[in-house]
Design a protein around this motif. Structure first.
Motif, mmCIF file in Angstrom:
data_model
loop_
_atom_site.group_PDB
_atom_site.id
_atom_site.type_symbol
_atom_site.label_atom_id
_atom_site.label_comp_id
_atom_site.label_asym_id
_atom_site.label_seq_id
_atom_site.Cartn_x
_atom_site.Cartn_y
_atom_site.Cartn_z
ATOM 1 N N LEU A 18 8.178 -13.380 -26.259
ATOM 2 C CA LEU A 18 7.251 -12.456 -26.517
ATOM 3 C C LEU A 18 6.528 -12.009 -25.385
ATOM 4 N N TYR A 19 6.441 -13.034 -24.384
ATOM 5 C CA TYR A 19 5.756 -12.467 -23.112
ATOM 6 C C TYR A 19 6.822 -11.612 -22.476
ATOM 7 N N VAL A 20 7.833 -11.758 -22.342
ATOM 8 C CA VAL A 20 9.083 -11.026 -21.641
ATOM 9 C C VAL A 20 9.245 -9.518 -22.348
ATOM 10 N N ALA A 21 9.051 -9.750 -23.769
ATOM 11 C CA ALA A 21 9.094 -8.323 -24.554
ATOM 12 C C ALA A 21 7.859 -7.526 -24.294
ATOM 13 N N VAL A 22 6.730 -7.952 -23.882
ATOM 14 C CA VAL A 22 5.437 -7.222 -23.714
ATOM 15 C C VAL A 22 5.463 -6.805 -22.242
ATOM 16 N N MET A 23 5.297 -7.893 -21.105
ATOM 17 C CA MET A 23 5.302 -7.766 -19.811
ATOM 18 C C MET A 23 6.142 -7.031 -19.136
ATOM 19 N N VAL A 24 7.549 -7.102 -19.493
ATOM 20 C CA VAL A 24 8.393 -6.340 -18.491
ATOM 21 C C VAL A 24 8.389 -5.005 -18.692
ATOM 22 N N PRO A 25 8.411 -4.385 -20.092
ATOM 23 C CA PRO A 25 8.241 -2.896 -20.078
ATOM 24 C C PRO A 25 6.886 -2.545 -19.444
ATOM 25 N N TYR A 26 5.810 -3.334 -19.714
ATOM 26 C CA TYR A 26 4.592 -2.746 -19.004
ATOM 27 C C TYR A 26 4.760 -2.907 -17.489
ATOM 28 N N ALA A 27 5.126 -3.893 -16.916
ATOM 29 C CA ALA A 27 5.444 -3.912 -15.401
ATOM 30 C C ALA A 27 6.348 -2.923 -14.797
ATOM 31 N N SER A 28 7.347 -2.473 -15.626
ATOM 32 C CA SER A 28 8.409 -1.533 -15.269
ATOM 33 C C SER A 28 7.700 -0.188 -15.439
ATOM 34 N N GLY A 29 7.046 -0.115 -16.344
ATOM 35 C CA GLY A 29 6.183 1.344 -16.471
ATOM 36 C C GLY A 29 5.095 1.556 -15.473
ATOM 37 N N PHE A 30 4.398 0.568 -15.332
ATOM 38 C CA PHE A 30 2.975 0.724 -14.459
ATOM 39 C C PHE A 30 3.180 0.018 -13.234
ATOM 40 N N GLY A 31 4.233 -0.595 -12.801
ATOM 41 C CA GLY A 31 4.179 -1.720 -11.568
ATOM 42 C C GLY A 31 4.284 -0.659 -10.330
ATOM 43 N N GLN A 32 3.369 -1.169 -9.619
ATOM 44 C CA GLN A 32 3.384 -0.365 -7.974
ATOM 45 C C GLN A 32 3.598 -1.451 -6.910
ATOM 46 N N LEU A 33 4.144 -0.998 -5.744
ATOM 47 C CA LEU A 33 4.636 -2.118 -4.780
ATOM 48 C C LEU A 33 3.487 -2.875 -4.327
ATOM 49 N N GLU A 34 2.375 -2.015 -4.182
ATOM 50 C CA GLU A 34 1.052 -2.611 -3.649
ATOM 51 C C GLU A 34 0.566 -3.853 -4.469
ATOM 52 N N GLU A 35 0.655 -3.670 -5.889
ATOM 53 C CA GLU A 35 0.486 -4.679 -6.792
ATOM 54 C C GLU A 35 1.442 -5.891 -6.889
ATOM 55 N N LEU A 36 2.543 -5.576 -6.608
ATOM 56 C CA LEU A 36 3.789 -6.693 -6.365
ATOM 57 C C LEU A 36 3.386 -7.450 -5.062
ATOM 58 N N VAL A 37 3.004 -7.161 -3.942
ATOM 59 C CA VAL A 37 2.715 -7.538 -3.093
ATOM 60 C C VAL A 37 1.550 -8.336 -3.108
ATOM 61 N N GLN A 38 0.498 -7.858 -3.715
ATOM 62 C CA GLN A 38 -0.857 -8.643 -3.798
ATOM 63 C C GLN A 38 -0.404 -9.883 -4.730
ATOM 64 N N ALA A 39 0.327 -9.716 -5.875
ATOM 65 C CA ALA A 39 0.658 -10.760 -6.785
ATOM 66 C C ALA A 39 1.513 -11.901 -5.985
ATOM 67 N N CYS A 40 2.455 -11.407 -5.194
ATOM 68 C CA CYS A 40 3.202 -12.326 -4.289
ATOM 69 C C CYS A 40 2.420 -13.194 -3.734
ATOM 70 N N THR A 41 1.410 -12.715 -2.856
ATOM 71 C CA THR A 41 0.595 -13.439 -1.798
ATOM 72 C C THR A 41 -0.799 -14.096 -2.561
ATOM 73 N N LEU A 42 -0.967 -13.559 -3.752
ATOM 74 C CA LEU A 42 -2.124 -14.231 -4.652
ATOM 75 C C LEU A 42 -3.287 -13.829 -4.008
ATOM 76 N N ASN A 43 -3.132 -12.722 -3.417
ATOM 77 C CA ASN A 43 -4.551 -11.989 -2.796
ATOM 78 C C ASN A 43 -5.250 -10.926 -3.561
ATOM 79 N N GLY A 44 -4.341 -10.519 -4.599
ATOM 80 C CA GLY A 44 -4.729 -9.323 -5.415
ATOM 81 C C GLY A 44 -5.642 -9.396 -6.477
ATOM 82 N N ASP A 45 -5.818 -8.403 -7.278
ATOM 83 C CA ASP A 45 -6.654 -8.824 -8.409
ATOM 84 C C ASP A 45 -6.027 -9.700 -9.404
ATOM 85 N N LEU A 46 -7.150 -10.268 -10.073
ATOM 86 C CA LEU A 46 -6.757 -11.558 -10.893
ATOM 87 C C LEU A 46 -5.799 -11.486 -11.996
ATOM 88 N N PHE A 47 -5.823 -10.300 -12.540
ATOM 89 C CA PHE A 47 -4.705 -9.947 -13.689
ATOM 90 C C PHE A 47 -3.367 -9.908 -12.937
#
Length: 144
Positions: A18-47
């Motif tokens: 269920l998580y995959v069914a919701v989040m993968v299309p969301y991340a594919s549609g709205f994901g940006q490189l900066e957000e991915l890098v922030q998430a990888c370094t755990l320095n970004g937005d809490l979400f």
């Protein structure tokens, strides 16, 4: 004893799907490189940090699921003569059946393309990474 574990495991698998069914299309549609890098370094937005941690947990769950599928007995419909159900509980037969049926879908859908950005594998093509990540949706086709 094993039955209760498998029931709980199936519920966990459903939640992860269920998580995959919701989040993968969301991340594919709205994901940006900066957000991915922030998430990888755990320095970004809490979400995005929470989403990254959830992605890692779901990935770990699916990897364990692949391993379990090599060891779990399954019912199989036999169509020779009178159709009937047969329990496949012989370990080599279980493994052979899994390799013939769902293994490729599970492995292809589980390759963690989104972490290529985290590993600094060159200039990642964000759209390409997001499109490859859609392969995770293949696991949804396995629902019985």
């Amino acid at each position: 004893r094993g039955r209760k574990f498998l029931e709980i495991w199936d519920v966990g698998l459903f939640v992860c799907l269920l998580y995959v069914a919701v989040m993968v299309p969301y991340a594919s549609g709205f994901g940006q490189l900066e957000e991915l890098v922030q998430a990888c370094t755990l320095n970004g937005d809490l979400f995005f940090t929470i989403r990254f941690v959830a992605d890692v947990c779901v990935d770990a769950f699916f990897i364990v699921d692949i391993i379990l599928n090599f060891h779990i007995a399954r019912w199989s419909l036999v169509l020779d003569g009178q159709p009937h159900w047969e329990l496949i509980d012989d370990l080599p037969a279980i493994r052979a059946r899994y390799l013939r049926t769902d293994f490729v879908i599970d492995v292809v859908g589980q390759i963690p393309w989104q972490y290529s950005v985290c590993l600094n594998l060159g200039d990642a093509d964000v759209q390409g990474v997001m499109m490859l990540r859609l392969l995770r949706l293949l696991k949804l086709f396995r629902l019985n």
